[in-house]
Structures are given as structure tokens and as C-alpha cells.
Design a protein around this motif. Structure first.
Motif, short mmCIF file in Angstrom:
data_model
loop_
_atom_site.label_atom_id
_atom_site.label_comp_id
_atom_site.label_asym_id
_atom_site.label_seq_id
_atom_site.Cartn_x
_atom_site.Cartn_y
_atom_site.Cartn_z
N ILE A 58 15.23 1.31 -0.76
CA ILE A 58 16.44 2.00 0.01
C ILE A 58 17.18 2.65 -1.09
CG2 ILE A 58 17.56 0.06 0.68
CD1 ILE A 58 18.49 1.71 3.27
N THR A 59 17.73 3.74 -0.86
CA THR A 59 18.94 4.27 -1.74
C THR A 59 19.94 4.55 -0.64
OG1 THR A 59 17.47 5.31 -3.19
CG2 THR A 59 19.71 5.97 -3.10
N ILE A 60 21.37 4.08 -0.81
CA ILE A 60 22.43 4.18 0.05
C ILE A 60 23.58 4.82 -0.51
CG2 ILE A 60 24.04 3.09 1.56
CD1 ILE A 60 22.01 0.62 1.57
N TYR A 61 23.72 6.26 0.01
CA TYR A 61 25.06 6.98 -0.54
C TYR A 61 25.96 7.07 0.33
CZ TYR A 61 21.38 9.23 -3.56
OH TYR A 61 20.42 9.45 -4.77
N GLY A 62 25.65 6.55 1.57
CA GLY A 62 26.67 6.43 2.73
C GLY A 62 27.19 5.35 3.20
N GLU A 63 27.51 4.80 4.31
CA GLU A 63 28.26 3.63 4.75
C GLU A 63 27.25 2.85 5.57
OE1 GLU A 63 31.89 2.66 7.04
OE2 GLU A 63 32.29 3.65 5.11
N VAL A 64 27.10 1.60 5.45
CA VAL A 64 26.29 0.84 6.50
C VAL A 64 27.25 -0.39 6.72
CG1 VAL A 64 24.22 -0.82 6.83
CG2 VAL A 64 24.22 1.26 5.41
N GLN A 99 0.75 -1.23 0.04
CA GLN A 99 0.04 -0.12 0.01
C GLN A 99 0.84 1.31 0.10
OE1 GLN A 99 -2.74 -0.38 3.15
NE2 GLN A 99 -4.06 -1.85 2.09
N THR A 100 2.04 1.08 0.64
CA THR A 100 2.95 2.39 0.68
C THR A 100 4.35 2.03 -0.16
OG1 THR A 100 4.15 1.55 2.63
CG2 THR A 100 2.29 3.13 2.91
N ASN A 101 4.77 2.96 -0.85
CA ASN A 101 5.69 2.81 -1.75
C ASN A 101 6.94 3.63 -0.93
OD1 ASN A 101 7.75 2.05 -3.84
ND2 ASN A 101 6.77 3.39 -5.27
N SER A 102 7.28 3.15 -0.17
CA SER A 102 8.12 4.02 0.74
C SER A 102 9.59 4.05 0.22
CB SER A 102 8.29 3.50 2.54
OG SER A 102 8.99 2.10 2.33
N GLN A 103 10.32 4.98 0.64
CA GLN A 103 11.52 5.32 -0.08
C GLN A 103 12.59 5.80 1.22
OE1 GLN A 103 13.16 4.70 -2.98
NE2 GLN A 103 14.86 5.28 -2.22
N THR A 104 13.50 5.03 1.57
CA THR A 104 14.66 5.26 2.76
C THR A 104 15.76 5.66 1.81
OG1 THR A 104 13.58 3.86 4.15
CG2 THR A 104 15.70 4.60 4.54
N ILE A 105 16.37 6.88 2.41
CA ILE A 105 17.66 7.44 1.84
C ILE A 105 18.59 7.58 2.96
CG2 ILE A 105 18.85 9.39 0.59
CD1 ILE A 105 16.02 9.80 -0.60
N ILE A 106 19.84 7.13 2.90
CA ILE A 106 21.15 7.13 3.48
C ILE A 106 21.76 8.05 3.06
CG2 ILE A 106 22.75 5.87 4.92
CD1 ILE A 106 20.11 4.84 5.70
N ALA A 107 22.21 9.26 3.62
CA ALA A 107 22.62 10.26 2.90
C ALA A 107 24.45 9.93 3.03
CB ALA A 107 22.46 11.64 3.47
N GLU A 108 24.90 10.61 2.13
CA GLU A 108 26.36 10.44 1.94
C GLU A 108 27.33 10.57 3.19
OE1 GLU A 108 29.96 11.29 -1.68
OE2 GLU A 108 27.91 12.01 -1.84
N ASP A 109 26.83 11.33 3.90
CA ASP A 109 27.56 11.70 5.25
C ASP A 109 27.29 10.93 6.41
OD1 ASP A 109 25.25 13.22 5.35
OD2 ASP A 109 26.07 14.85 6.29
N VAL A 110 26.58 9.85 6.20
CA VAL A 110 26.17 9.01 7.32
C VAL A 110 26.55 7.51 7.13
CG1 VAL A 110 23.96 7.92 7.87
CG2 VAL A 110 23.62 10.16 7.11
N GLN A 111 26.87 7.22 8.58
CA GLN A 111 27.55 5.77 8.57
C GLN A 111 26.63 5.21 9.75
OE1 GLN A 111 31.64 4.86 9.38
NE2 GLN A 111 30.94 3.48 10.81
N ILE A 112 26.19 4.00 9.41
CA ILE A 112 25.12 3.37 10.32
C ILE A 112 25.95 2.01 10.63
CG2 ILE A 112 23.05 2.09 10.33
CD1 ILE A 112 21.66 3.92 8.58
N ASP A 113 26.21 1.97 12.05
CA ASP A 113 26.59 0.65 12.54
C ASP A 113 25.65 -0.16 12.97
OD1 ASP A 113 29.44 1.25 12.10
OD2 ASP A 113 29.17 2.76 13.72
N GLY A 114 25.12 -1.08 12.38
CA GLY A 114 23.90 -2.10 12.62
C GLY A 114 23.12 -2.53 11.77
#
Length: 113
Positions: A27-33, A4-19
Motif C-alpha cells: 500500500i502507498t499512502i499519499y492521503g490520510e488514514v 500469487q498476486t502482487n497487489s498495490q493499493t494507493i490512497i490518493a493525496e485528496d483522500v481521507q479514510i476514517d476506519g
């Protein structure tokens, strides 16, 4: 699966996610996971995007760096600037000139499941 929802998550270039990231939708990832990325939607990994962990999605368009195993239930598209260090399971595979891939490649066969 609820579409029902076409969600879009964006991880910006200056973001680092540990987890780990577990979501529904794209999802679009410009940063680091640094962890697993799992979605029933699509993943777009931008040129400078990095994932250090396993990836599971319905499709991926990869132009960055992944160190981990990928399970793609549809199209895996390895673009010219990408580097994959890990094993890849997929249904459909497209590889552009210049893409780097170090690992095992295996097509998903429904009869084996």
C-alpha cells in the motif's frame, strides 16, 4: 500467505479514510488514514501522507506522519521528512538525517516470542 498476486493499493493525496485498513499486499499512502493500517506486505507513506493509528506490516518506508505504534516484521525505514509519534518494534531499522521520532524503540527478538 498467498503471494500469487502482487497487489498495490494507493490512497490518493485528496483522500481521507476514517476506519481501519486491513489488506494483503503493498500500500502507498499519499492521503490520510484515521485508523489502523495492517498488511502482510509493504507500506510506503509519502511525504504528505498521514496515519493516525497503529501500523503493522512486513516493512515500511516512511516519509510522512504517523501518530500511533508501529510493529514492522522487517525493515523500518524512517526517511528525512518523517515524523513518528509512538513506539516502534522492528527487525531492521534505518533512520535518515532529519527524521523525527518520539517514542520507544525495540528490536523484535525471536527468542522472546
Amino acid at each position: 500467505m498467498n503471494n500469487q498476486t502482487n497487489s498495490q493499493t494507493i490512497i490518493a493525496e485528496d483522500v481521507q479514510i476514517d476506519g481501519d485498513i486491513i489488506l494483503s499486499g503493498n500500500i502507498t499512502i499519499y492521503g490520510e488514514v484515521r485508523g489502523t493500517v495492517s498488511t502482510d506486505g509493504a507500506i510506503h507513506l509519502a511525504k504528505n501522507g498521514k496515519i493516525f493509528g497503529d501500523v503493522k506490516s512486513s516493512s515500511i518506508q516512511m516519509n510522512g506522519y504517523i501518530e500511533g505504534d508501529m510493529f514492522i516484521d522487517g525493515l523500518a525505514e524512517l526517511l528525512s521528512n518523517c515524523e513518528l509519534v509512538g513506539n516502534l518494534q522492528y527487525r531492521v531499522l534505518k533512520i535518515q538525517d532529519g527524521a523525527q521520532f518520539s517514542g520507544r524503540c525495540e528490536i523484535i527478538n525471536d527468542e522472546e516470542q
